[in-house]
Design an enzyme around this catalytic site. Sequence first.
Site, short mmCIF file in Angstrom:
data_model
loop_
_atom_site.label_atom_id
_atom_site.label_comp_id
_atom_site.label_asym_id
_atom_site.label_seq_id
_atom_site.Cartn_x
_atom_site.Cartn_y
_atom_site.Cartn_z
CB THR A 144 18.43 -6.01 2.94
OG1 THR A 144 18.26 -4.66 2.49
CG2 THR A 144 17.60 -6.95 2.09
CE1 TYR A 165 29.79 -0.90 -1.42
CE2 TYR A 165 31.47 -0.54 -3.09
CZ TYR A 165 30.16 -0.83 -2.74
OH TYR A 165 29.22 -1.05 -3.73
CB SER A 203 23.83 1.75 5.40
OG SER A 203 24.41 2.90 5.93
N PRO A 255 9.40 -12.50 -1.54
CG PRO A 255 8.92 -11.77 0.60
CD PRO A 255 9.64 -12.85 -0.12
CB SER A 256 10.83 -9.20 -5.46
OG SER A 256 11.61 -8.40 -6.31
N GLY A 257 11.56 -6.35 -3.82
CA GLY A 257 11.39 -4.90 -3.88
C GLY A 257 11.89 -4.41 -5.22
N GLY A 258 13.02 -3.73 -5.23
CA GLY A 258 13.56 -3.18 -6.48
C GLY A 258 14.45 -4.15 -7.23
CB ALA A 259 14.79 -6.84 -8.70
CB THR A 260 18.80 -3.16 -6.30
OG1 THR A 260 18.35 -3.06 -4.94
CG2 THR A 260 17.94 -2.31 -7.20
#
Lengths: 538, 538
Positions: free
Chosen positions: B201, B453, B204, B121-126
Amino acid sequence: MTTERRWNGWGDASVHEELKPEARAFLAQAIGEGQPPSDATFAAALAQVDAQPSRLPPHPLVDTRAETRLRASFGQSMHDWLRLRFGVLGRVTDGVAFPSSSAEVRALLTWAREQGVQVLPSGGATSVAGHLTPVGAAPVLTLNMGRMMRLLDLDPVAQLARFEAGVAGPDLEAQLRAHGFTLGHFPQSFELSTLGGWVVTRSSGQQSARYGRIEQLFAGGTLQTPEREWTLPTFPASAAGPDLREWVLGSEGRIGVLTEASVRVTRAPVAERFVGIFFPDWASGLAAVRRLGQARLGLSMLRLANPAETFTTLQMAGHAGAIRWLERYLSLNGAGEGKCLLFAGFTGASAGAVRSMQRAAAAIWQEHGGVSTGTVLGRKWAQRRFANVYLRNALWDAGYAVDTMETACDWPRVDAMVHALETAGRGALARHGERTHCYTHLSHVYAQGSSVYSTFVYRIGADYDSALARWQSLKTAVGDAIVAQGGTITHQHGVGKDHARWLAAEKGATGMSAIAAMVREFDPQGVMARGNLLGDIE
Amino acid sequence: MTTERRWNGWGDASVHEELKPEARAFLAQAIGEGQPPSDATFAAALAQVDAQPSRLPPHPLVDTRAETRLRASFGQSMHDWLRLRFGVLGRVTDGVAFPSSSAEVRALLTWAREQGVQVLPSGGATSVAGHLTPVGAAPVLTLNMGRMMRLLDLDPVAQLARFEAGVAGPDLEAQLRAHGFTLGHFPQSFELSTLGGWVVTRSSGQQSARYGRIEQLFAGGTLQTPEREWTLPTFPASAAGPDLREWVLGSEGRIGVLTEASVRVTRAPVAERFVGIFFPDWASGLAAVRRLGQARLGLSMLRLANPAETFTTLQMAGHAGAIRWLERYLSLNGAGEGKCLLFAGFTGASAGAVRSMQRAAAAIWQEHGGVSTGTVLGRKWAQRRFANVYLRNALWDAGYAVDTMETACDWPRVDAMVHALETAGRGALARHGERTHCYTHLSHVYAQGSSVYSTFVYRIGADYDSALARWQSLKTAVGDAIVAQGGTITHQHGVGKDHARWLAAEKGATGMSAIAAMVREFDPQGVMARGNLLGDIE
């Protein structure tokens, strides 16, 4: 502090709550004169335990004396009460261990696996859902975690406290208070229930609006699974796949024994007040608490009684004269018959913060006709927040059973849910020719919806069979109503054995299989807490 | 809005971010002149796809054209970039379906099981963690969920919105805004990433301090598991055993396809401001954000840059004259070399609420030497909050790779973590004779700790092999450092394939077995998203 626990009722045996004459009169009129059954004696109960010799092989950490086994086999479910009071104990545990370290828990689990013994972990034995009832063919060892009560580490920078999981509420708070911190987790069972019990049953404290439910407070810990030790580290947040704390939360003893838990603590608040506010009617109270719950004001508590509960609270309080004056004042301000009492909690790091929260909240409740009575009633509520449970003992002595059932649902369902629970409860007892006094409050308010907590007072019944039949009718009817109205079968009491049959309604067949698969993965031999959560009681 | 997606980089192909001359000069001086490699052409990439004929049997919903397969096989991991830019594609997906309903997803899953096809499955491919890379022996079908983008139901009373899970950030917010609501979930990938992707995923958003992480926002939904449809109802809270939403969160495609999700929405805020505050040094900034994060003030964001990131931000901003004036002002107020920039977000239902939050926060930051520069820098940040990612394209064109790694840990570990990540990154590239420009910010601040980060800018390398070697060294060294310092391997990016090898360090062998058992339970044939989460890539 040495106290003796009441063996067949709630709490400390030296504490006696009185049923006020007004309350007695009110109940006699509402549901009939109570007919107190005569309780079984302690000696008779012990004799019943003796008639079931322990099937456990000897172990130096295991106590198989009758009194120890008796005290470890019951929680606070009405089913537990009926068995104790009428002296129809049924199955009791075969022995009890009181481990004082993770190593002892580990050793006991290994021994139990080798010997084919079922292990039933126990915290404060305050379950109202049958968690402590031994079931299945194998001998049962109850693990009483109460000796594991130490604060192991307090990190004031991360605001994390690591405790042995058997610590009870007051001991936990006392150890934190010595360092200026609080956990802020205050379920009604606070005086007896334990951190480990809170975690594995997903407990919710009265001020969870500020501090969070135990799910938000539990940061990590150590579990002794049947096969090995497993530690979940603490992180403030993570995106690293499934959050395995969530597999421990609500596991109800099925995947192992929680021996240590790290919890998120807070600087003890400087200022706190509980304000009593009356609304003219249920609709306005409901509208107000929803807005308050959605306004992000940082309140620590919102607790709204329906008209029946408000009426009952005022009736049972005694102080008839003062109450008359209060009602006159409220009536002049628009809150007469049908009025609803809200307790709002304001907790903060300064008196100013508390004042400004209250100002913001008052602007909302006033729009809905709310009349504040200041902190008089709220102070009274706070003083008695853990004492009211003792009324269960007093009511029993007067011939009345009192049981509660609770759920949570989204806002559009709340009003119908309250109605459905009370109707179901009344109908169930009516089939036995009995009346029920029902009342309800919203104990925990969320932006999305609310918990719904209903109390049912009815005459116990003359003997065990009739008392059990009355209670089973009530439980079945109300549980069915909860599910039919789209609520969860429990918002704060857990599943245990009493609620297991309704679990599939919300988890689905897929979810139930997944939970069973998780249990098998951690406990392939089926050693742990049989019957809890999954209802596998045969 | 029709936009074309850049096939070998970030975002909309028509958007070009410029690297300012100051930034170019700064990087040349810091890590050496960039040496831009020559990118593979789109035609060359397509030819590589054509050289891997699809192994899928024909299906009316499956598109096996080369361009479709090319575009569906890569996310935004540096590994993805290197393969696309150097034209060393490696394995691509065998075909892509764009289902427009749960029924179509259901049909595709059934077909895939029957045909022995892997489903990804793939959403925005980010994804920056390799989620979209096809692995394993079986043919792979990518499910692009982007057509499932409708708002199905908005309940303003419960503040719940039910969406098809393929909806991307801007479309989700636009549909809510029409009704006066917001979800408030703004990860940096917001413009492209999808609700379903956020959920599976554990994403946040930048303002999660106010709105919550996706874990708090996801209220229930419908999953198509390989074998059946499974719906998780919405409750405000529950104690009914394990919370099965938590099994969907972070499942990364392994247990099924999320087709619908209900999320907790909020009235769109009336007032919002982002204030830039400078601290004299890292220690004072760190102390201030910890106190702010523990003060329960209701801030929507705290984002603290370390001295290196602060310096970089000011260097790369252009406007050298204005920056000089700003720095002179700050220096006079105690924040000179080594200063740290904090962005604090204030979001509320009224201007007054925002003002009083800011007053309370200012009292704290001032105690730590914080100097507010008002909303000028904050407004700039907010305008460019989703645009900065485009700099990745510009940096590449200048010969520089930029990668980020992130974690979260408890407060006592944060300072050492920042140091360890930067040191590890620098050391890794030094082994290739290259310098690294590293800088770090705390993107999400919690009472218990913080995310960390770090950004690493270094010269790409002359060819695919050397570029891959540099990146792998960096990734390995920083991942190892995260784990060694007691952080989670990801706070907000997910596990995918790139982070899978570090997962056992925090889950333990027991936890890893449990996750694998869950995956087997939902997907006994092993049809779903192989390689993600568990790293089972053979």
